[in-house]
Design a protein around this motif. Structure first.
Motif, PDB file in Angstrom:
ATOM      1  N   ALA A  72       8.797   1.054 -10.554  1.00 46.98           N
ATOM      2  CA  ALA A  72       8.268  -0.315 -10.571  1.00 46.98           C
ATOM      3  C   ALA A  72       8.666  -1.062  -9.307  1.00 46.98           C
ATOM      4  CB  ALA A  72       8.779  -1.059 -11.809  1.00 46.98           C
ATOM      5  N   PHE A  73       9.906  -0.875  -8.859  1.00 43.24           N
ATOM      6  CA  PHE A  73      10.363  -1.520  -7.627  1.00 43.24           C
ATOM      7  C   PHE A  73       9.606  -0.971  -6.416  1.00 43.24           C
ATOM      8  CE2 PHE A  73      13.749  -2.940 -10.315  1.00 43.24           C
ATOM      9  CZ  PHE A  73      14.274  -4.068  -9.703  1.00 43.24           C
ATOM     10  N   ARG A  74       9.431   0.351  -6.371  1.00 43.86           N
ATOM     11  CA  ARG A  74       8.708   0.951  -5.244  1.00 43.86           C
ATOM     12  C   ARG A  74       7.276   0.428  -5.179  1.00 43.86           C
ATOM     13  NH1 ARG A  74      11.289   5.908  -7.420  1.00 43.86           N
ATOM     14  NH2 ARG A  74      12.966   6.543  -5.995  1.00 43.86           N
ATOM     15  N   LEU A  75       6.595   0.442  -6.324  1.00 48.74           N
ATOM     16  CA  LEU A  75       5.199   0.004  -6.352  1.00 48.74           C
ATOM     17  C   LEU A  75       5.081  -1.476  -6.017  1.00 48.74           C
ATOM     18  CD1 LEU A  75       2.237   0.615  -6.921  1.00 48.74           C
ATOM     19  CD2 LEU A  75       2.670   0.113  -9.344  1.00 48.74           C
ATOM     20  N   ALA A  76       5.975  -2.299  -6.546  1.00 53.22           N
ATOM     21  CA  ALA A  76       5.927  -3.735  -6.275  1.00 53.22           C
ATOM     22  C   ALA A  76       6.111  -4.013  -4.786  1.00 53.22           C
ATOM     23  CB  ALA A  76       7.011  -4.454  -7.088  1.00 53.22           C
ATOM     24  N   ALA A  77       7.073  -3.342  -4.175  1.00 53.97           N
ATOM     25  CA  ALA A  77       7.312  -3.539  -2.745  1.00 53.97           C
ATOM     26  C   ALA A  77       6.135  -3.039  -1.915  1.00 53.97           C
ATOM     27  CB  ALA A  77       8.593  -2.816  -2.332  1.00 53.97           C
ATOM     28  N   PHE A  78       5.555  -1.932  -2.335  1.00 57.61           N
ATOM     29  CA  PHE A  78       4.371  -1.399  -1.652  1.00 57.61           C
ATOM     30  C   PHE A  78       3.227  -2.411  -1.683  1.00 57.61           C
ATOM     31  CE2 PHE A  78       0.281   0.801  -2.003  1.00 57.61           C
ATOM     32  CZ  PHE A  78       0.297   1.634  -0.894  1.00 57.61           C
ATOM     33  N   PRO A 446       0.956  18.202  -6.376  1.00 56.05           N
ATOM     34  CA  PRO A 446       1.357  16.920  -5.782  1.00 56.05           C
ATOM     35  C   PRO A 446       1.495  16.907  -4.264  1.00 56.05           C
ATOM     36  CG  PRO A 446       3.243  17.985  -6.792  1.00 56.05           C
ATOM     37  CD  PRO A 446       2.047  18.805  -7.161  1.00 56.05           C
ATOM     38  N   ALA A 447       1.498  18.049  -3.591  1.00 57.72           N
ATOM     39  CA  ALA A 447       1.739  18.061  -2.141  1.00 57.72           C
ATOM     40  C   ALA A 447       0.613  17.424  -1.340  1.00 57.72           C
ATOM     41  CB  ALA A 447       1.967  19.493  -1.650  1.00 57.72           C
ATOM     42  N   PHE A 448      -0.590  17.418  -1.900  1.00 60.75           N
ATOM     43  CA  PHE A 448      -1.760  16.933  -1.155  1.00 60.75           C
ATOM     44  C   PHE A 448      -2.742  16.315  -2.139  1.00 60.75           C
ATOM     45  CE2 PHE A 448      -5.653  17.160   1.335  1.00 60.75           C
ATOM     46  CZ  PHE A 448      -5.221  16.958   2.631  1.00 60.75           C
ATOM     47  N   ALA A 449      -3.177  15.089  -1.852  1.00 58.44           N
ATOM     48  CA  ALA A 449      -4.064  14.361  -2.770  1.00 58.44           C
ATOM     49  C   ALA A 449      -5.423  14.130  -2.134  1.00 58.44           C
ATOM     50  CB  ALA A 449      -3.440  13.024  -3.156  1.00 58.44           C
ATOM     51  N   SER A 450      -6.451  14.186  -2.954  1.00 61.63           N
ATOM     52  CA  SER A 450      -7.821  13.927  -2.474  1.00 61.63           C
ATOM     53  C   SER A 450      -8.134  12.440  -2.429  1.00 61.63           C
ATOM     54  CB  SER A 450      -8.837  14.644  -3.363  1.00 61.63           C
ATOM     55  OG  SER A 450      -8.685  14.241  -4.719  1.00 61.63           O
ATOM     56  N   GLY A 451      -7.186  11.619  -2.861  1.00 62.77           N
ATOM     57  CA  GLY A 451      -7.351  10.165  -2.809  1.00 62.77           C
ATOM     58  C   GLY A 451      -6.016   9.486  -3.021  1.00 62.77           C
ATOM     59  N   ALA A 452      -5.859   8.292  -2.473  1.00 61.67           N
ATOM     60  CA  ALA A 452      -4.591   7.565  -2.606  1.00 61.67           C
ATOM     61  C   ALA A 452      -4.364   7.156  -4.063  1.00 61.67           C
ATOM     62  CB  ALA A 452      -4.609   6.332  -1.709  1.00 61.67           C
ATOM     63  N   TYR A 453      -3.102   7.141  -4.491  1.00 65.63           N
ATOM     64  CA  TYR A 453      -2.743   6.648  -5.820  1.00 65.63           C
ATOM     65  C   TYR A 453      -1.317   6.118  -5.783  1.00 65.63           C
ATOM     66  CZ  TYR A 453      -0.159  11.045  -6.526  1.00 65.63           C
ATOM     67  OH  TYR A 453       0.718  12.105  -6.406  1.00 65.63           O
ATOM     68  N   SER A 454      -1.043   5.142  -6.663  1.00 64.64           N
ATOM     69  CA  SER A 454       0.260   4.492  -6.699  1.00 64.64           C
ATOM     70  C   SER A 454       0.626   4.050  -5.286  1.00 64.64           C
ATOM     71  CB  SER A 454       1.310   5.440  -7.295  1.00 64.64           C
ATOM     72  OG  SER A 454       2.548   4.780  -7.461  1.00 64.64           O
ATOM     73  N   TYR A 455       1.778   4.461  -4.770  1.00 58.61           N
ATOM     74  CA  TYR A 455       2.151   4.097  -3.410  1.00 58.61           C
ATOM     75  C   TYR A 455       1.983   5.269  -2.442  1.00 58.61           C
ATOM     76  CZ  TYR A 455       6.462   6.112  -5.327  1.00 58.61           C
ATOM     77  OH  TYR A 455       7.368   6.929  -5.954  1.00 58.61           O
ATOM     78  N   LEU A 456       1.296   6.319  -2.880  1.00 59.83           N
ATOM     79  CA  LEU A 456       1.107   7.517  -2.062  1.00 59.83           C
ATOM     80  C   LEU A 456      -0.270   7.525  -1.406  1.00 59.83           C
ATOM     81  CD1 LEU A 456       2.763  10.132  -4.416  1.00 59.83           C
ATOM     82  CD2 LEU A 456       3.734   9.073  -2.378  1.00 59.83           C
ATOM     83  N   PRO A 457      -0.365   8.082  -0.197  1.00 62.06           N
ATOM     84  CA  PRO A 457      -1.625   8.013   0.549  1.00 62.06           C
ATOM     85  C   PRO A 457      -2.579   9.148   0.219  1.00 62.06           C
ATOM     86  CG  PRO A 457       0.037   9.057   1.896  1.00 62.06           C
ATOM     87  CD  PRO A 457       0.715   8.690   0.594  1.00 62.06           C
TER      88      PRO A 457
END
Length: 475
Positions: A72-78, A446-457
């Motif tokens: 929650a802290f990571r996402l809020a700061a992001f 999880p190493a590679f995503a086809s779209g951004a999610y949460s705080y990850l690109p």
């Protein structure tokens, strides 16, 4: 971006739990926001009142107090950092809530990570690159300033390791081959005191790495065997990190369809994560011995490429029936793991690889699958994953699956088909660790995503660099 402590900023960012919004200096604004339900404090929610006639406040939601966690802290700061960049705010002072079951230093660390996560871009191949607006952040706290600043610096260096991993994985295969991967390891790690040794084909042949060299046969790009040693403590055995280093995977003669090859630059995410973790450990000067091992090559087709039906040897002497040339990662890892078990004074071994689609089917795009011969080691790694906000789950191993890995014409088969494929791949790898405590991490999802999610690109995530770092730190 700069992040430090002890100064008020132009904008006051107040992190708050759901339903607990308060600001003694701006009671009228708080009442207005509550009355009009403009902000409730839900996880990741942002409300801003900026401008010449505004209060220059930003309320940042952490969700319900009882269930709010590090994520929650990571996402809020992001979300805050993205909003401040959008609004071109130059200075922000961060005010923490009254914390529950969380010390100030840890919350500062999580917020620091979230702010930094928001800055990642990969635009090296764009003709026009959009500059990122620089915002300076200041934590307003009287809690042990030196300790808080040290945590900010630690997390900043850790995130540099994560971003290094992302950049390596996102680089297209035209510019990322075994030699350039080895060069990247030397250029980034040697200035930090890491000894990087790069073995070429003659030296790899001398070690008897027939399995690794079999996969490398199809490419004109020469293989590289990379050994990275960070050994600050002469009285300590090393933690060995072994990363899959297939810089491009066509599937070989088990040729992938075009769609299946689109993102196969990411098949070296395991090796990139080892480099990123080594960077984080060395730059933070952890007093832990760590050795990284990477067998880097391409899996391509040519007249000399290895074939489905071949029986090949290995550094250990174990013979391998090649059922599927697209199950190449475990073949290169066989020699890498045996090297880590026999040539390095290793206490434990952790390998990480984008190894099986079966793991993605079983655990989704977000969870790393684990296979282990040591439950205590696996538990320690899972605790590190929890601290890092990276999801890990152990996979079951039973005797019936072990039987499937045994060969008919050779000692082992490199593929048993789709059912249970993530587990049998791990069982295959276990044959080469020589009984040392070991965990296999299948990061295919999880190493590679086809779209951004949460705080990850979008693209490379840098998972599991944070997990490895926190595991090593607590080892």
């Amino acid at each position: 971006m700069s992040i430090t402590i002890g100064k008020e900023g132009a904008v006051q960012a107040i992190f708050t739990y759901q339903g607990e919004i308060q600001d003694e200096m701006n009671l009228q604004l708080v009442e207005y926001v509550k009355d009009h339900q403009l902000f409730t404090g839900k996880k990741g929610e942002i409300f801003t009142d900026l401008g010449p006639n505004g209060a220059n406040q930003a309320f940042v939601g952490l969700g319900e107090k009882e269930t709010s966690d590090a994520q929650a802290f990571r996402l809020a700061a992001f979300q805050l950092a993205k909003k401040m960049e959008q609004l071109k705010v130059s200075e922000v002072a961060i005010h923490l809530p009254t914390l529950v079951n969380l010390c100030t230093c840890r919350s500062v660390g999580y917020i620091t990570e979230g702010l930094i996560q928001a800055t990642y871009t990969f635009e090296a191949y764009k003709s026009e690159q959009k500059p990122l607006f620089e915002t300076n952040y200041f934590f307003v706290t009287d809690h042990k300033p030196e300790k808080v600043q040290k945590r900010i610096e630690e997390v900043t260096k850790l995130m540099e390791g994560v971003f290094l991993t992302r950049d390596l994985v996102n680089t297209p295969p035209v510019d990322m081959d075994p030699e350039t991967l080895a060069d990247a390891a030397k250029q980034t790690l040697e200035p930090l005191g890491v000894q990087v040794e790069v073995l070429t084909r003659p030296e790899i042949e001398e070690l008897g790495m027939e399995a690794f060299l079999s996969v490398a046969r199809g490419s004109k790009k020469e293989p590289r065997f990379i050994v990275m040693k960070y050994l600050p403590n002469p009285d300590q055995k090393a933690i060995a990190l072994v990363g899959k280093g297939i810089t491009y995977d066509s599937g070989g003669y088990a040729l992938k369809p075009a769609k299946g090859m689109e993102h196969m630059k990411n098949d070296m995410a395991g090796s990139a994560s080892v480099i990123g973790a080594m960077y984080a450990v060395a730059s933070n000067q952890l007093d832990k011995n760590v050795v990284g091992v990477i067998a880097a090559c391409e899996n391509l087709i040519s007249g000399d490429a290895y074939k489905n039906g071949d029986i090949i040897g290995s550094m250990k002497g174990t013979s391998i029936e090649v059922i599927n040339t697209d199950a190449e990662g475990r073949i290169t890892l066989a020699d890498s793991l045996y090297y880590a078990a026999t040539e390095i004074d290793s206490e434990v071994i952790i390998d990480l690889a984008t190894l099986t689609g079966a793991c993605v089917v079983g655990l989704s795009d977000y969870i790393t699958g684990l296979v282990t011969n040591n439950d205590a080691l696996c538990t320690s790694l899972r605790v590190a994953g929890d601290v890092s906000g990276e999801y890990l789950w152990p996979l079951p191993v039973v005797d019936e699956l072990r039987e499937q890995v045994k060969g008919k014409l050779g000692d082992l088969v490199n593929s048993t088909g789709k059912p249970g494929g993530a587990m049998t791949a791990g069982i295959f790898l276990e044959e080469f660790v020589e009984g040392k405590p070991w965990v296999h991490m299948d990061i295919a999802g999880p190493a590679f995503a086809s779209g951004a999610y949460s705080y990850l690109p979008d693209g490379a995530s840098g998972i599991p660099v944070k997990t490895l770092y926190h595991f090593i730190k607590q080892a």
